[in-house]
Write an enzyme that holds these catalytic residues in place. Structure first.
Site, PDB file in Angstrom:
ATOM      1  N   PHE A 126      -0.613  16.552   3.477  1.00 44.20           N
ATOM      2  CA  PHE A 126      -1.026  15.801   2.298  1.00 44.20           C
ATOM      3  C   PHE A 126       0.163  15.683   1.351  1.00 44.20           C
ATOM      4  O   PHE A 126       0.728  16.677   0.910  1.00 44.20           O
ATOM      5  CB  PHE A 126      -2.211  16.458   1.590  1.00 44.20           C
ATOM      6  CG  PHE A 126      -2.892  15.499   0.667  1.00 44.20           C
ATOM      7  CD1 PHE A 126      -3.847  14.606   1.142  1.00 44.20           C
ATOM      8  CD2 PHE A 126      -2.542  15.440  -0.677  1.00 44.20           C
ATOM      9  CE1 PHE A 126      -4.445  13.683   0.289  1.00 44.20           C
ATOM     10  CE2 PHE A 126      -3.138  14.525  -1.533  1.00 44.20           C
ATOM     11  CZ  PHE A 126      -4.088  13.652  -1.041  1.00 44.20           C
ATOM     12  N   ASP A 128      -3.583   6.126   6.457  1.00 48.00           N
ATOM     13  CA  ASP A 128      -3.981   7.413   7.042  1.00 48.00           C
ATOM     14  C   ASP A 128      -4.965   7.114   8.174  1.00 48.00           C
ATOM     15  O   ASP A 128      -4.567   6.894   9.315  1.00 48.00           O
ATOM     16  CB  ASP A 128      -4.582   8.268   5.924  1.00 48.00           C
ATOM     17  CG  ASP A 128      -4.899   9.690   6.333  1.00 48.00           C
ATOM     18  OD1 ASP A 128      -4.441  10.118   7.401  1.00 48.00           O
ATOM     19  OD2 ASP A 128      -5.601  10.393   5.580  1.00 48.00           O
ATOM     20  N   GLU A 159       0.850  -1.197   0.000  1.00 48.38           N
ATOM     21  CA  GLU A 159       0.000   0.000   0.000  1.00 48.38           C
ATOM     22  C   GLU A 159       0.885   1.247   0.000  1.00 48.38           C
ATOM     23  O   GLU A 159       2.029   1.206   0.428  1.00 48.38           O
ATOM     24  CB  GLU A 159      -0.915  -0.063   1.238  1.00 48.38           C
ATOM     25  CG  GLU A 159      -1.775   1.141   1.527  1.00 48.38           C
ATOM     26  CD  GLU A 159      -2.807   1.474   0.463  1.00 48.38           C
ATOM     27  OE1 GLU A 159      -2.404   1.636  -0.694  1.00 48.38           O
ATOM     28  OE2 GLU A 159      -3.991   1.621   0.807  1.00 48.38           O
ATOM     29  N   ASP A 160       0.334   2.356  -0.481  1.00 50.18           N
ATOM     30  CA  ASP A 160       1.119   3.596  -0.496  1.00 50.18           C
ATOM     31  C   ASP A 160       1.165   4.263   0.877  1.00 50.18           C
ATOM     32  O   ASP A 160       2.222   4.648   1.361  1.00 50.18           O
ATOM     33  CB  ASP A 160       0.610   4.576  -1.574  1.00 50.18           C
ATOM     34  CG  ASP A 160      -0.886   4.876  -1.475  1.00 50.18           C
ATOM     35  OD1 ASP A 160      -1.567   4.328  -0.589  1.00 50.18           O
ATOM     36  OD2 ASP A 160      -1.385   5.671  -2.307  1.00 50.18           O
TER      37      ASP A 160
HETATM   38  P1  IMP Z   1      -7.148   5.668   4.820  1.00 51.25           P
HETATM   39  O1  IMP Z   1      -8.228   4.732   4.355  1.00 51.25           O
HETATM   40  O2  IMP Z   1      -7.704   6.867   5.521  1.00 51.25           O
HETATM   41  O3  IMP Z   1      -6.050   4.986   5.602  1.00 51.25           O
HETATM   42  O4  IMP Z   1      -6.520   6.294   3.528  1.00 51.25           O
HETATM   43  C1  IMP Z   1      -5.674   5.622   2.774  1.00 51.25           C
HETATM   44  C2  IMP Z   1      -5.759   6.062   1.339  1.00 51.25           C
HETATM   45  O5  IMP Z   1      -5.999   7.471   1.213  1.00 51.25           O
HETATM   46  C3  IMP Z   1      -4.426   5.797   0.712  1.00 51.25           C
HETATM   47  O6  IMP Z   1      -4.423   4.546   0.083  1.00 51.25           O
HETATM   48  C4  IMP Z   1      -4.283   6.947  -0.265  1.00 51.25           C
HETATM   49  O7  IMP Z   1      -4.814   6.574  -1.506  1.00 51.25           O
HETATM   50  C5  IMP Z   1      -5.107   8.073   0.311  1.00 51.25           C
HETATM   51  N1  IMP Z   1      -4.277   9.066   1.035  1.00 51.25           N
HETATM   52  C6  IMP Z   1      -4.219   9.290   2.369  1.00 51.25           C
HETATM   53  N2  IMP Z   1      -3.377  10.275   2.672  1.00 51.25           N
HETATM   54  C7  IMP Z   1      -2.854  10.688   1.498  1.00 51.25           C
HETATM   55  C8  IMP Z   1      -1.875  11.690   1.143  1.00 51.25           C
HETATM   56  O8  IMP Z   1      -1.297  12.410   1.977  1.00 51.25           O
HETATM   57  N3  IMP Z   1      -1.600  11.800  -0.172  1.00 51.25           N
HETATM   58  C9  IMP Z   1      -2.197  11.039  -1.144  1.00 51.25           C
HETATM   59  N4  IMP Z   1      -3.091  10.084  -0.854  1.00 51.25           N
HETATM   60  C10 IMP Z   1      -3.431   9.918   0.454  1.00 51.25           C
HETATM   61 MG    MG Z   2      -4.376   4.128  -1.924  1.00 55.65          MG
END
Ligand code: IMP
Ligand code: MG
Length: 176
Positions: free
Chosen positions: A151, A102, A98-99
């Protein structure tokens, strides 16, 4: 057209060094075992392609696509499965790539989707982790970098579909 070069947070060199260490750790943990690497599209494509080059084990590669963000910089609170893997993972060692983690909702949802398919093990490799926003219990087995609550873009990560091609991780500038 004016070129936009976002401020760097993590350089290409730092990323490469960290990925070499993560690849070595995965190689060590899966001695004599085959791995199914699942790349979470689209954000993890660059990280995943560099990471698998550093894993010295037999592996197969599959792709899954989930979305939670829409075009904003805040999570929508919904995760949608846009594209599923094609592999049968029953009894297999899965490494999700995963990238960024968050809130943790995307990974929590993905873990639920995959664990009912009875893999032998599921591990998570994430390039980035923003601990301040975490709302779900997520264990990152192979973490690249912990970052502050900004971000970020580049090295696969986007803002509204842009900046994925940057070779480093930058901070999205409010004015751009
Ligand atoms: P989560 O479900 O809130 O953990 O969000 C994860 C997803 O949100 C990641 O797979 C990213 O695609 C996107 N995301 C969260 N933070 C960032 C950021 O700072 N830059 C770009 N994409 C983000
Ligand atoms: Mg993602």
């Amino acid at each position: 057209m004016e070129l936009y070069t976002p401020e760097a947070l993590i350089s290409e060199e730092e990323i490469a060094l960290r990925i070499a260490a993560l690849g070595a750790a995965i190689t060590k943990d899966f001695e004599d075992e085959e791995i199914v690497v699942i790349c979470v599209l689209k954000g993890a494509f660059m990280f995943c392609s560099d990471l698998i080059k550093k894993i010295n084990r037999p592996l197969s590669l599959d792709f899954i696509s989930l979305s939670s963000y829409g075009d904003s910089t805040h999570s929508s609170g919904n995760v949608k499965l846009d594209m599923d893997i094609t592999a049968n993972i029953e009894g297999k060692n899965v490494v999700i790539v995963e990238d960024i983690v968050d809130s943790g909702l995307t990974i929590k949802t993905l873990m639920e989707i995959l664990s009912v398919r009875k893999p032998k093990t599921i591990k998570l490799a994430s390039l980035l982790f923003k601990p301040t926003k975490l709302q779900h219990k997520v264990t990152i087995d192979y973490l690249g970098f912990e970052i502050e609550d900004k971000f970020v873009i580049g090295y696969g990560l986007d803002y509204a579909g842009r900046y994925r091609e940057l070779p480093y991780i930058g901070i999205l500038n409010a004015g751009n």
